[in-house]
Write an enzyme that holds these catalytic residues in place. Structure first.
Site, PDB file in Angstrom:
ATOM      1  N   TYR A 144       0.872  -1.169   0.000  1.00 31.41           N
ATOM      2  CA  TYR A 144       0.000   0.000   0.000  1.00 31.41           C
ATOM      3  C   TYR A 144       0.914   1.225   0.000  1.00 31.41           C
ATOM      4  O   TYR A 144       1.374   1.674   1.045  1.00 31.41           O
ATOM      5  CB  TYR A 144      -0.927  -0.023   1.220  1.00 31.41           C
ATOM      6  CG  TYR A 144      -1.851   1.172   1.327  1.00 31.41           C
ATOM      7  CD1 TYR A 144      -2.464   1.694   0.199  1.00 31.41           C
ATOM      8  CD2 TYR A 144      -2.118   1.762   2.555  1.00 31.41           C
ATOM      9  CE1 TYR A 144      -3.317   2.791   0.294  1.00 31.41           C
ATOM     10  CE2 TYR A 144      -2.968   2.846   2.664  1.00 31.41           C
ATOM     11  CZ  TYR A 144      -3.561   3.360   1.536  1.00 31.41           C
ATOM     12  OH  TYR A 144      -4.400   4.441   1.614  1.00 31.41           O
ATOM     13  N   ASP A 200     -14.028   1.828  -2.252  1.00 32.98           N
ATOM     14  CA  ASP A 200     -13.857   2.726  -3.391  1.00 32.98           C
ATOM     15  C   ASP A 200     -12.905   2.136  -4.429  1.00 32.98           C
ATOM     16  O   ASP A 200     -12.745   2.695  -5.512  1.00 32.98           O
ATOM     17  CB  ASP A 200     -13.392   4.119  -2.947  1.00 32.98           C
ATOM     18  CG  ASP A 200     -12.226   4.084  -1.973  1.00 32.98           C
ATOM     19  OD1 ASP A 200     -11.728   2.983  -1.661  1.00 32.98           O
ATOM     20  OD2 ASP A 200     -11.807   5.162  -1.497  1.00 32.98           O
ATOM     21  N   HIS A 201     -12.282   1.027  -4.118  1.00 37.36           N
ATOM     22  CA  HIS A 201     -11.484   0.241  -5.069  1.00 37.36           C
ATOM     23  C   HIS A 201     -12.222  -1.060  -5.363  1.00 37.36           C
ATOM     24  O   HIS A 201     -13.064  -1.510  -4.584  1.00 37.36           O
ATOM     25  CB  HIS A 201     -10.112  -0.114  -4.489  1.00 37.36           C
ATOM     26  CG  HIS A 201      -9.191   1.049  -4.288  1.00 37.36           C
ATOM     27  ND1 HIS A 201      -8.072   1.266  -5.061  1.00 37.36           N
ATOM     28  CD2 HIS A 201      -9.221   2.065  -3.378  1.00 37.36           C
ATOM     29  CE1 HIS A 201      -7.446   2.358  -4.632  1.00 37.36           C
ATOM     30  NE2 HIS A 201      -8.129   2.849  -3.613  1.00 37.36           N
TER      31      HIS A 201
END
Length: 526
Positions: A379, A516-517
């Site tokens: 990330y 949101d991904h």
């Protein structure tokens, strides 16, 4: 010059000013309110339907916390509807505050404000709303009735030609707004369809001292591809700077058939879940259902936002059959970042972080070693609001991660996956021109991505398989980007060049919500 219409002792509006009014929707609302205030017992009527600003579609949805005029009217004035007579007791400041909160211009003397507010309350009580804009052609006798009912001193009537000027100006502003909206919104069409321009030509001539207005309107509707399934918005081709040959990603038609027979393969998946605890509470498709549908061997997660005390409970209840899971959490900021790898296959070794103290306090990296390759879930830090971490991201984190994977590559190939927080090329973002200084698409981040990964021998597997395909993996919540497919491609599977030819499929799973991904996948032939 147009004849001045004098209505009441405090109102004087010229038709020339009225024609200008329709260019401003707030002033239109005041004009409509004043007309009703001047003749509260008589409703203006026409065969044309009145247009309401609250019904005009906007280019983007409202910002959170910003109430529309309609919402303000419905919520802020409900208690006042039955107390119209008390309006006269309100101060000028109170009247202006009430009108402004309803989206109505609050100008003029107290008498004018009182009339406007009373008219608003009358309409609210009758269910008509407060911001009705009446861009209509009124018959000459109707306007003259209004003038006669509200002022004995006005002995001259308004001509239909003069009223036409109001409607021409209104049509001009409305079509200009429509044209602007069309230019900003993506068009759901295929290559054979063309965007249709919307034109309005207004010619104004002065003949014999009188103003003559002629309007010529030419509106050509957009072509609509009826074959587009709007239940699958990712199939909408949405890009503000499209190139020839680009098409929208559709996993139903662009994925190869599953490997069968003696072909052995490994399926890897990656997903930025944007908070794992919240995701697991949803009734929609989640990790358990994703495992049943996709039958993946390894799942990599980013942005779990877990604390170390939460990990054991999550591990035990997450998904059956995946007994090997490895988690790292942020210790510098609790409930932030966090990554994990969940696997059917027991790895040979596991490592957390880069081995650099300055980079390892936020739980951003897990590495597992299998027989034939290393797998990393990452990330990558976002450059943040105001790009405050841009320098850290591009001069420290990216080079350190690049050096780390190149060191691993000395012993066996590497697969790097996760939210790498960079839309590498213009094809990877809906609005490239408008995001030049947005985190994830700055020149510095894109150059860093190129320099530290692609130029050092790593292959972007999705772009290799789909060189001219517009496919996104992230859609912002703020403007409902998923519904219109206005997104970014921020999630990747990068692999060492030595195993790039073993990649059978690199794909996106855009129908999975909850974050949101969306998840991405990689099928690797063994």
């Amino acid at each position: 010059m147009l004849q001045v219409l004098k209505i009441g002792c405090c109102y004087s509006l010229s038709l020339r000013n009225i024609a200008v009014v329709s260019k401003n929707r707030e002033i239109e609302g005041l004009f409509s309110v004043k007309l009703r205030a001047m003749a509260p017992k008589r409703r203006l009527s026409s065969s044309s339907a009145a247009a309401k600003p609250s019904e005009v579609p906007s280019v983007e949805s409202s910002w959170p916390g910003k109430a529309t005029a309609k919402e303000s009217c419905e919520s802020g004035f409900e208690d006042d509807v039955d107390d119209i007579e008390s309006v006269t007791k309100m101060t000028v400041q109170q009247l202006r505050l009430k009108l402004r909160s309803a989206g109505i211009p609050a100008r003029g003397s107290k008498h004018e404000l009182v009339l406007a507010y009373k008219s608003f309350l009358n309409d609210t009580k009758n269910g008509n709303g407060s911001l009705e804009v009446e861009d209509q052609v009124y018959p000459e006798e109707k306007l003259s009735d209004i003038a006669e009912n509200t002022s004995k001193r006005n002995s001259k009537r308004v001509s239909t030609k003069d009223v036409l000027s109001i409607n021409v100006a209104s049509e001009v502003s409305q079509i200009k707004r429509t044209k602007k909206r069309v230019e900003q919104d993506p068009i759901d069409i295929k290559d054979e369809q063309q965007r249709k321009d919307q034109e309005l030509l207004v010619e104004s001539n002065v003949v014999g001292g009188k103003r003559k207005v002629q309007a010529k309107k030419k509106v050509i509707s957009e072509s609509v591809n009826l074959s587009v399934n709007h239940d699958e918005p990712w199939t909408i081709f949405a890009h503000k700077k499209p190139q020839d040959g680009w098409i929208a990603y559709n996993p139903k038609t662009m994925r190869p058939p599953p490997l069968t027979g003696s072909h052995k393969a490994l399926k890897l998946m990656s997903w930025n879940v944007n908070g794992l605890r919240g995701l697991l509470k949803l009734e929609s498709l989640c990790i358990k259902q994703l495992a049943q549908r996709e039958d993946f061997d390894v799942l990599c997660l980013q942005e779990t936002k877990l604390q170390e005390k939460d990990v054991q409970v999550i591990k035990e209840s997450l998904v059956d059959g995946y007994d090997n899971s490895f988690w790292t959490c942020s210790v510098s900021k609790l409930g932030y970042s966090g990554t994990a790898i969940i696997s059917r296959i027991k790895p040979l070794s596991v490592k957390y972080g880069l081995g650099i103290i300055d980079h390892d306090s936020e739980g951003r990296l897990v590495t597992v070693e299998f027989d034939d390759f290393y797998l990393l879930t990452a990330y990558v830090p976002n450059s943040g609001d105001g790009l405050r971490r841009l320098s850290y991201r591009t001069t420290q984190w990216d080079p350190s991660l690049s050096d780390y994977v190149k060191e691993l590559e000395k012993s066996k190939p590497v697969i790097l996956t996760g939210d790498l927080n960079c839309a590498h090329e213009e094809i990877d973002i809906y609005n490239p021109a408008g995001n030049k200084r947005s985190a994830g698409f700055t020149d510095e981040e894109r150059q860093s991505f190129e320099t530290n990964f692609l130029k050092r021998g790593f292959v972007d597997t999705f772009r290799k398989q789909h060189p001219g395909v517009v496919g996104y993996t992230y859609w912002g919540y703020r403007h409902g980007g998923r519904k219109t497919n206005k997104g970014w491609r921020l999630d990747y599977f990068l692999v060492s060049e030595s195993i790039a030819d073993k990649v059978y499929d690199s794909y996106i799973v855009p129908d999975v919500g909850g974050s949101d991904h969306c998840p991405i996948g990689l099928v690797l032939k063994l």
